[in-house]
Design an enzyme around this catalytic site. Structure first.
Site, PDB file in Angstrom:
ATOM      1  N   TYR A  29       0.842  -1.202   0.000  1.00 41.52           N
ATOM      2  CA  TYR A  29       0.000   0.000   0.000  1.00 41.52           C
ATOM      3  C   TYR A  29       0.879   1.254   0.000  1.00 41.52           C
ATOM      4  O   TYR A  29       0.656   2.203  -0.746  1.00 41.52           O
ATOM      5  CB  TYR A  29      -0.917  -0.033   1.230  1.00 41.52           C
ATOM      6  CG  TYR A  29      -1.520   1.298   1.597  1.00 41.52           C
ATOM      7  CD1 TYR A  29      -2.556   1.855   0.848  1.00 41.52           C
ATOM      8  CD2 TYR A  29      -1.042   2.008   2.709  1.00 41.52           C
ATOM      9  CE1 TYR A  29      -3.105   3.090   1.197  1.00 41.52           C
ATOM     10  CE2 TYR A  29      -1.590   3.234   3.058  1.00 41.52           C
ATOM     11  CZ  TYR A  29      -2.610   3.772   2.298  1.00 41.52           C
ATOM     12  OH  TYR A  29      -3.141   4.988   2.636  1.00 41.52           O
ATOM     13  N   PRO A  81       1.761  15.542   3.437  1.00 40.95           N
ATOM     14  CA  PRO A  81       0.633  14.951   4.164  1.00 40.95           C
ATOM     15  C   PRO A  81       0.508  13.472   3.811  1.00 40.95           C
ATOM     16  O   PRO A  81       0.430  13.109   2.646  1.00 40.95           O
ATOM     17  CB  PRO A  81      -0.573  15.746   3.649  1.00 40.95           C
ATOM     18  CG  PRO A  81      -0.164  16.247   2.302  1.00 40.95           C
ATOM     19  CD  PRO A  81       1.319  16.456   2.374  1.00 40.95           C
ATOM     20  N   ALA A  83      -1.532   9.901   5.046  1.00 38.42           N
ATOM     21  CA  ALA A  83      -2.650   9.395   5.847  1.00 38.42           C
ATOM     22  C   ALA A  83      -2.192   8.342   6.865  1.00 38.42           C
ATOM     23  O   ALA A  83      -1.198   7.653   6.648  1.00 38.42           O
ATOM     24  CB  ALA A  83      -3.685   8.778   4.911  1.00 38.42           C
ATOM     25  N   SER A 110      -2.290  15.499   7.441  1.00 41.20           N
ATOM     26  CA  SER A 110      -3.320  15.010   6.516  1.00 41.20           C
ATOM     27  C   SER A 110      -4.716  15.100   7.136  1.00 41.20           C
ATOM     28  O   SER A 110      -4.885  14.921   8.349  1.00 41.20           O
ATOM     29  CB  SER A 110      -3.031  13.548   6.167  1.00 41.20           C
ATOM     30  OG  SER A 110      -4.144  12.956   5.531  1.00 41.20           O
ATOM     31  N   TYR A 133      -8.837  17.467   2.482  1.00 46.03           N
ATOM     32  CA  TYR A 133      -9.559  16.708   1.460  1.00 46.03           C
ATOM     33  C   TYR A 133     -11.009  17.140   1.505  1.00 46.03           C
ATOM     34  O   TYR A 133     -11.601  17.269   2.586  1.00 46.03           O
ATOM     35  CB  TYR A 133      -9.513  15.206   1.748  1.00 46.03           C
ATOM     36  CG  TYR A 133      -8.338  14.461   1.163  1.00 46.03           C
ATOM     37  CD1 TYR A 133      -7.927  14.661  -0.147  1.00 46.03           C
ATOM     38  CD2 TYR A 133      -7.660  13.508   1.923  1.00 46.03           C
ATOM     39  CE1 TYR A 133      -6.854  13.954  -0.677  1.00 46.03           C
ATOM     40  CE2 TYR A 133      -6.589  12.799   1.396  1.00 46.03           C
ATOM     41  CZ  TYR A 133      -6.196  13.032   0.087  1.00 46.03           C
ATOM     42  OH  TYR A 133      -5.142  12.328  -0.427  1.00 46.03           O
ATOM     43  N   THR A 159      -5.862  19.382  -1.363  1.00 52.41           N
ATOM     44  CA  THR A 159      -5.462  18.340  -2.320  1.00 52.41           C
ATOM     45  C   THR A 159      -6.634  17.987  -3.223  1.00 52.41           C
ATOM     46  O   THR A 159      -7.703  17.598  -2.732  1.00 52.41           O
ATOM     47  CB  THR A 159      -4.985  17.073  -1.580  1.00 52.41           C
ATOM     48  OG1 THR A 159      -3.880  17.423  -0.752  1.00 52.41           O
ATOM     49  CG2 THR A 159      -4.543  15.990  -2.560  1.00 52.41           C
ATOM     50  N   LYS A 224      -2.899  21.505  -4.123  1.00 51.23           N
ATOM     51  CA  LYS A 224      -1.967  20.379  -4.323  1.00 51.23           C
ATOM     52  C   LYS A 224      -2.541  19.389  -5.322  1.00 51.23           C
ATOM     53  O   LYS A 224      -3.709  18.997  -5.222  1.00 51.23           O
ATOM     54  CB  LYS A 224      -1.716  19.664  -2.988  1.00 51.23           C
ATOM     55  CG  LYS A 224      -0.844  18.415  -3.084  1.00 51.23           C
ATOM     56  CD  LYS A 224      -0.490  17.888  -1.702  1.00 51.23           C
ATOM     57  CE  LYS A 224       0.390  16.669  -1.724  1.00 51.23           C
ATOM     58  NZ  LYS A 224      -0.325  15.405  -1.886  1.00 51.23           N
ATOM     59  N   HIS A 248       0.853  12.863  -6.720  1.00 48.34           N
ATOM     60  CA  HIS A 248       0.499  11.997  -5.593  1.00 48.34           C
ATOM     61  C   HIS A 248       1.444  10.786  -5.536  1.00 48.34           C
ATOM     62  O   HIS A 248       1.043   9.674  -5.199  1.00 48.34           O
ATOM     63  CB  HIS A 248      -0.954  11.532  -5.739  1.00 48.34           C
ATOM     64  CG  HIS A 248      -1.731  11.489  -4.454  1.00 48.34           C
ATOM     65  ND1 HIS A 248      -2.546  12.517  -4.048  1.00 48.34           N
ATOM     66  CD2 HIS A 248      -1.834  10.541  -3.481  1.00 48.34           C
ATOM     67  CE1 HIS A 248      -3.128  12.190  -2.895  1.00 48.34           C
ATOM     68  NE2 HIS A 248      -2.696  11.008  -2.532  1.00 48.34           N
ATOM     69  N   ARG A 251       0.485   7.619  -7.641  1.00 46.65           N
ATOM     70  CA  ARG A 251      -0.522   6.687  -7.127  1.00 46.65           C
ATOM     71  C   ARG A 251      -1.893   6.820  -7.754  1.00 46.65           C
ATOM     72  O   ARG A 251      -2.742   5.953  -7.554  1.00 46.65           O
ATOM     73  CB  ARG A 251      -0.698   6.906  -5.609  1.00 46.65           C
ATOM     74  CG  ARG A 251       0.469   6.486  -4.806  1.00 46.65           C
ATOM     75  CD  ARG A 251       0.399   7.057  -3.401  1.00 46.65           C
ATOM     76  NE  ARG A 251      -0.467   6.341  -2.480  1.00 46.65           N
ATOM     77  CZ  ARG A 251      -0.156   5.222  -1.859  1.00 46.65           C
ATOM     78  NH1 ARG A 251       1.008   4.652  -2.108  1.00 46.65           N
ATOM     79  NH2 ARG A 251      -0.989   4.667  -1.011  1.00 46.65           N
ATOM     80  N   ILE A 282      10.867  12.190  -4.841  1.00 46.03           N
ATOM     81  CA  ILE A 282      12.137  12.688  -4.281  1.00 46.03           C
ATOM     82  C   ILE A 282      12.669  11.658  -3.286  1.00 46.03           C
ATOM     83  O   ILE A 282      12.026  11.369  -2.278  1.00 46.03           O
ATOM     84  CB  ILE A 282      11.923  14.046  -3.589  1.00 46.03           C
ATOM     85  CG1 ILE A 282      11.588  15.096  -4.652  1.00 46.03           C
ATOM     86  CG2 ILE A 282      13.161  14.438  -2.780  1.00 46.03           C
ATOM     87  CD1 ILE A 282      11.307  16.475  -4.089  1.00 46.03           C
TER      88      ILE A 282
HETATM   89  C1  LIG Z   1       0.571   5.991   1.766  1.00 52.04           C
HETATM   90  C2  LIG Z   1       0.324   7.377   1.257  1.00 52.04           C
HETATM   91  C3  LIG Z   1      -0.692   8.143   1.812  1.00 52.04           C
HETATM   92  C4  LIG Z   1      -0.924   9.438   1.358  1.00 52.04           C
HETATM   93  N1  LIG Z   1      -1.903  10.182   1.952  1.00 52.04           N
HETATM   94  C5  LIG Z   1      -2.109  11.456   1.517  1.00 52.04           C
HETATM   95  C6  LIG Z   1      -3.070  12.275   2.154  1.00 52.04           C
HETATM   96  O1  LIG Z   1      -3.734  11.889   3.110  1.00 52.04           O
HETATM   97  N2  LIG Z   1      -3.240  13.536   1.657  1.00 52.04           N
HETATM   98  C7  LIG Z   1      -2.529  14.025   0.587  1.00 52.04           C
HETATM   99  O2  LIG Z   1      -2.714  15.167   0.170  1.00 52.04           O
HETATM  100  N3  LIG Z   1      -1.590  13.251  -0.014  1.00 52.04           N
HETATM  101  C8  LIG Z   1      -1.362  12.012   0.429  1.00 52.04           C
HETATM  102  N4  LIG Z   1      -0.383  11.261  -0.161  1.00 52.04           N
HETATM  103  C9  LIG Z   1       0.461  11.861  -1.195  1.00 52.04           C
HETATM  104  C10 LIG Z   1       1.673  12.568  -0.554  1.00 52.04           C
HETATM  105  O3  LIG Z   1       1.280  13.740   0.118  1.00 52.04           O
HETATM  106  C11 LIG Z   1       2.711  12.988  -1.604  1.00 52.04           C
HETATM  107  O4  LIG Z   1       2.081  13.724  -2.628  1.00 52.04           O
HETATM  108  C12 LIG Z   1       3.459  11.808  -2.216  1.00 52.04           C
HETATM  109  O5  LIG Z   1       3.669  10.780  -1.297  1.00 52.04           O
HETATM  110  C13 LIG Z   1       4.782  12.344  -2.732  1.00 52.04           C
HETATM  111  O6  LIG Z   1       5.536  11.354  -3.299  1.00 52.04           O
HETATM  112  P1  LIG Z   1       6.755  10.584  -2.538  1.00 52.04           P
HETATM  113  O7  LIG Z   1       6.087   9.644  -1.595  1.00 52.04           O
HETATM  114  O8  LIG Z   1       7.421   9.911  -3.674  1.00 52.04           O
HETATM  115  O9  LIG Z   1       7.606  11.631  -1.838  1.00 52.04           O
HETATM  116  C14 LIG Z   1      -0.135   9.972   0.298  1.00 52.04           C
HETATM  117  C15 LIG Z   1       0.898   9.196  -0.243  1.00 52.04           C
HETATM  118  C16 LIG Z   1       1.139   7.937   0.241  1.00 52.04           C
HETATM  119  C17 LIG Z   1       2.302   7.158  -0.334  1.00 52.04           C
END
Ligand SMILES: Cc1cc2nc3c(=O)[nH]c(=O)nc-3n(C[C@H](O)[C@H](O)[C@H](O)COP(=O)(O)O)c2cc1C
Length: 348
Positions: A29, A81, A83, A110, A133, A159, A224, A248, A251, A282
């Site tokens: 995940y 952020p 979760a 988050s 959110y 976001t 975002k 994101h 993802r 990054i």
């Molecule tokens: C497990 C997971 C949970 C995330 N939850 C949120 C969230 O709750 N809110 C949000 O804006 N982005 C969320 N993101 C996105 C991150 O804020 C961020 O954009 C992303 O992880 C950046 O990429 P990196 O993990 O390669 O640094 C999540 C990413 C991951 C991997």
């Protein structure tokens, strides 16, 4: 899982430690998106961005400090952020907040935090940022927003790139989004209606909702999940104070471009007065340097911080941030950059 590995000395070590510690389903995940076409594009874009060595430049007295929305930070890396951080360590978001503070940086809490906002804000010892959110309606969004404001946040990151609920992770009973209302009942669909267009997207925000949100608060507001320069311009027109260029972490939309590739057009479209931040992919201080050289004012770090959290709680997150900062300083020194401002394209 109980695993003994040598003490982590690098970000890659932390990744391996987290992989070994976390249940395989949770690891999957967390890692989701890194190997998607978009995640691979993120990596490829960083790898293809050269940094030019400039030996003999006098960089004595150099530093990584920045000022962002009136706040002085020791370096340009915010904790993204993320979760449900209690999935990775019992200290959860509190540990991240303490680490961000110990490293003279900022954390973005988050909407899906697994601890109460005010508990996290107290651990941060400085007013953190809050990621919002959309909650399906203005009323529900406002309730969540008010809870964050009551905890004393200093900036809001809205976001917008993940409106369709995709996560397949089943949360353990003791971890949840404790700051949200109880989930609303799903929309009942008539025959022939689409679950996406008539179900999920009916509850997704629009540009008008962004304007509504802008009117709610004088705090700095960032959007975002922006990848198109026209969206960045529209956001600024509607009163946003900053942009976070992000896919994101690869993802959401497998076909989305690398955030680093999207950055320069957005920086030039919004002009020099609007801070543009970047995340997604990054993994090192060198990547941070590359993002700054492509025009970012600061960056967000997502998964590497969680590797630190899973590996060693607050200390692990702080150590990951310290490693990133050390790598950034070394890279800056080799390239003759004595400050973050000196990295920006067009600076002397
Ligand atoms: C497990 C997971 C949970 C995330 N939850 C949120 C969230 O709750 N809110 C949000 O804006 N982005 C969320 N993101 C996105 C991150 O804020 C961020 O954009 C992303 O992880 C950046 O990429 P990196 O993990 O390669 O640094 C999540 C990413 C991951 C991997």
């Amino acid at each position: 899982m109980n695993v003994t590995l040598p003490a982590p000395r690098s970000i890659a070590d932390y990744r391996e430690l987290a992989r070994a510690r976390l249940h395989p389903e949770l690891w999957q995940y967390l890692d989701d998106g890194r190997d998607s076409p978009c995640g691979r594009a993120n990596r490829a874009a960083f790898d293809a961005a050269p940094l030019m060595p400039r030996p003999l430049t006098d960089v004595r007295g150099g530093h990584t400090r920045i000022e962002l929305f009136g706040e002085l930070l020791g370096h340009p890396m915010l904790l993204a952020p993320l979760a449900y951080q209690r999935l990775y360590h019992p200290d959860g978001e509190q540990a991240s907040a303490m680490a961000a503070n110990a490293q003279d940086g900022q954390m973005i809490i988050s909407s899906l935090a697994s601890q109460p906002f005010d508990t996290i804000a107290r651990a941060a010892e400085r007013a953190p940022w809050f990621q919002l959110y959309w909650q399906g309606s203005r009323d529900a969004t406002r309730r969540l927003f008010d809870r964050a404001l009551a905890a004393g946040v200093r900036a809001v990151v809205f976001t917008v790139d993940a409106p369709v609920k995709q996560s397949a992770l089943a949360l353990p009973a003791q971890v949840g989004a404790v700051n949200l209302d109880a989930p609303a009942r799903p929309i009942a669909l008539a025959d022939g209606q689409s679950q996406v267009f008539d179900g999920w997207m009916v509850q997704a925000p629009t540009w008008d909702d962004l304007a509504w949100l802008r009117d709610l608060t004088p705090l700095p507001l960032l959007l975002k999940g922006v990848l198109h320069p026209d969206d960045a311009v529209q956001a600024v027109r509607r009163g946003c104070d900053g942009i976070v260029v992000s896919n994101h972490g690869g993802r959401v939309l497998p076909g989305a471009p690398a955030s680093l590739s999207a950055l320069p057009a957005i920086v030039s479209a919004v002009g020099p007065g609007v801070p543009v931040l970047l995340d997604s992919g990054i993994d090192s201080g060198i990547d941070v340097h590359r993002a700054l050289a492509a025009g970012a004012h600061a960056v967000l770090i997502g998964r590497p911080c969680i590797w630190g959290l899973a590996g060693n709680g607050a200390l692990g997150v702080a150590q990951v941030m310290r490693l990133l900062r050390d790598e950034l300083e070394q890279s800056m020194a080799l390239c003759g950059h004595a400050s973050v401002a000196a990295i920006r394209p067009g600076s002397p």
